[in-house]
Design a protein around this motif. Structure first.
Motif, short mmCIF file in Angstrom:
data_model
loop_
_atom_site.label_atom_id
_atom_site.label_comp_id
_atom_site.label_asym_id
_atom_site.label_seq_id
_atom_site.Cartn_x
_atom_site.Cartn_y
_atom_site.Cartn_z
N HIS A 70 50.71 43.51 48.92
CA HIS A 70 49.74 42.81 49.76
C HIS A 70 50.34 42.20 51.02
O HIS A 70 49.61 41.70 51.86
CB HIS A 70 49.08 41.67 48.98
N VAL A 71 51.66 42.19 51.14
CA VAL A 71 52.33 41.47 52.22
C VAL A 71 52.81 42.43 53.31
O VAL A 71 53.42 43.45 53.03
CB VAL A 71 53.54 40.67 51.69
N ASP A 72 52.52 42.08 54.56
CA ASP A 72 53.08 42.78 55.71
C ASP A 72 53.81 41.74 56.55
O ASP A 72 53.34 40.61 56.71
CB ASP A 72 51.98 43.43 56.54
N VAL A 73 54.97 42.14 57.07
CA VAL A 73 55.85 41.22 57.78
C VAL A 73 55.99 41.66 59.23
O VAL A 73 56.09 42.85 59.52
CB VAL A 73 57.24 41.20 57.09
N LEU A 74 55.99 40.69 60.14
CA LEU A 74 56.23 40.94 61.55
C LEU A 74 57.66 40.52 61.86
O LEU A 74 58.04 39.37 61.62
CB LEU A 74 55.24 40.14 62.41
N THR B 238 33.92 44.30 56.82
CA THR B 238 34.12 42.87 57.02
C THR B 238 35.41 42.46 56.33
O THR B 238 35.97 43.20 55.53
CB THR B 238 32.98 42.02 56.42
N TYR B 239 35.85 41.27 56.64
CA TYR B 239 36.88 40.62 55.84
C TYR B 239 36.67 39.12 55.92
O TYR B 239 35.94 38.62 56.77
CB TYR B 239 38.29 41.06 56.20
N LYS B 240 37.27 38.42 54.98
CA LYS B 240 37.04 36.98 54.88
C LYS B 240 38.36 36.25 54.77
O LYS B 240 39.41 36.83 54.50
CB LYS B 240 36.15 36.67 53.67
N LEU B 241 38.27 34.95 54.99
CA LEU B 241 39.41 34.05 54.81
C LEU B 241 38.84 32.66 54.59
O LEU B 241 37.65 32.42 54.76
CB LEU B 241 40.34 34.08 56.02
N TYR B 242 39.70 31.75 54.21
CA TYR B 242 39.31 30.35 54.15
C TYR B 242 40.48 29.51 54.62
O TYR B 242 41.62 29.97 54.68
CB TYR B 242 38.87 29.92 52.74
N THR B 243 40.16 28.29 55.01
CA THR B 243 41.18 27.34 55.43
C THR B 243 40.83 25.98 54.88
O THR B 243 39.69 25.72 54.49
CB THR B 243 41.30 27.31 56.97
N PHE C 299 44.27 41.35 50.57
CA PHE C 299 43.95 42.09 49.34
C PHE C 299 42.44 42.09 49.13
O PHE C 299 41.71 41.35 49.79
CB PHE C 299 44.65 41.48 48.13
N GLU C 300 41.99 42.91 48.19
CA GLU C 300 40.57 42.97 47.87
C GLU C 300 40.22 41.83 46.92
O GLU C 300 40.93 41.56 45.96
CB GLU C 300 40.21 44.30 47.22
N ASP C 301 39.11 41.16 47.22
CA ASP C 301 38.64 40.03 46.42
C ASP C 301 37.13 40.16 46.27
O ASP C 301 36.41 40.07 47.28
CB ASP C 301 39.00 38.71 47.12
N ASP C 302 36.66 40.38 45.07
CA ASP C 302 35.23 40.54 44.80
C ASP C 302 34.58 41.59 45.71
O ASP C 302 33.50 41.38 46.26
CB ASP C 302 34.48 39.21 44.95
N GLY C 303 35.26 42.72 45.89
CA GLY C 303 34.70 43.82 46.66
C GLY C 303 34.80 43.69 48.17
O GLY C 303 34.29 44.53 48.90
N GLU C 304 35.46 42.65 48.64
CA GLU C 304 35.61 42.44 50.08
C GLU C 304 37.07 42.12 50.37
O GLU C 304 37.76 41.51 49.56
CB GLU C 304 34.72 41.27 50.52
N MET C 305 37.53 42.54 51.53
CA MET C 305 38.92 42.27 51.88
C MET C 305 39.10 40.80 52.24
O MET C 305 38.24 40.20 52.91
CB MET C 305 39.38 43.17 53.02
#
Length: 113
Positions: free
Chosen positions: A15-19, A72-77, A31-37
């Motif tokens: 799941h990790v990509d590095v710059l 779509t994709y989601k995030l939280y903060t 990663f995929e979470d409940d059918g959404e990225m």
């Protein structure tokens, strides 16, 4: 309150990509979470702040997700992370909910690709 990803799990799962420049300057965990990225974590070394690496990482994530067919994709903060809460809408994210998990007040965002 800092968000601390389970790095061993995410690395093992791919799941990790590095710059990297001459050293690691940032990373993303997706990663995929409940059918959404889900963009679980995005971070840039504070010493490298203001150089555009955060935007570069978001671009990388979005290009990859588009190629994979994600719409779509989601995030939280954390609610107290006001800089993030101001930055995400500028990147096209829309707040779609709030929750409290383990004492942390989360603000949930989603972006259509």
């Amino acid at each position: 309150m800092a968000m601390r990803p389970d790095f061993p799990h995410h690395i093992a799962a791919g799941h990790v990509d590095v710059l990297e420049t001459d050293r690691i300057v940032g990373y993303v965990i997706v990663f995929e979470d409940d059918g959404e990225m889900m963009l679980d974590n995005i971070a840039v070394d504070p010493e490298e702040s203001g150089k555009g690496y955060g935007a570069l990482l978001f671009g990388f994530v979005e290009n990859r997700l588009r190629r994979q067919g994600a719409g779509t994709y989601k995030l939280y903060t954390n609610e107290v992370m006001t800089e993030n809460r101001a930055w995400y809408p500028k990147l096209g994210f829309v707040e779609y909910g709030r929750s409290t998990v383990k004492g942390m007040n989360r603000v949930h965002f989603r972006k259509t690709l």
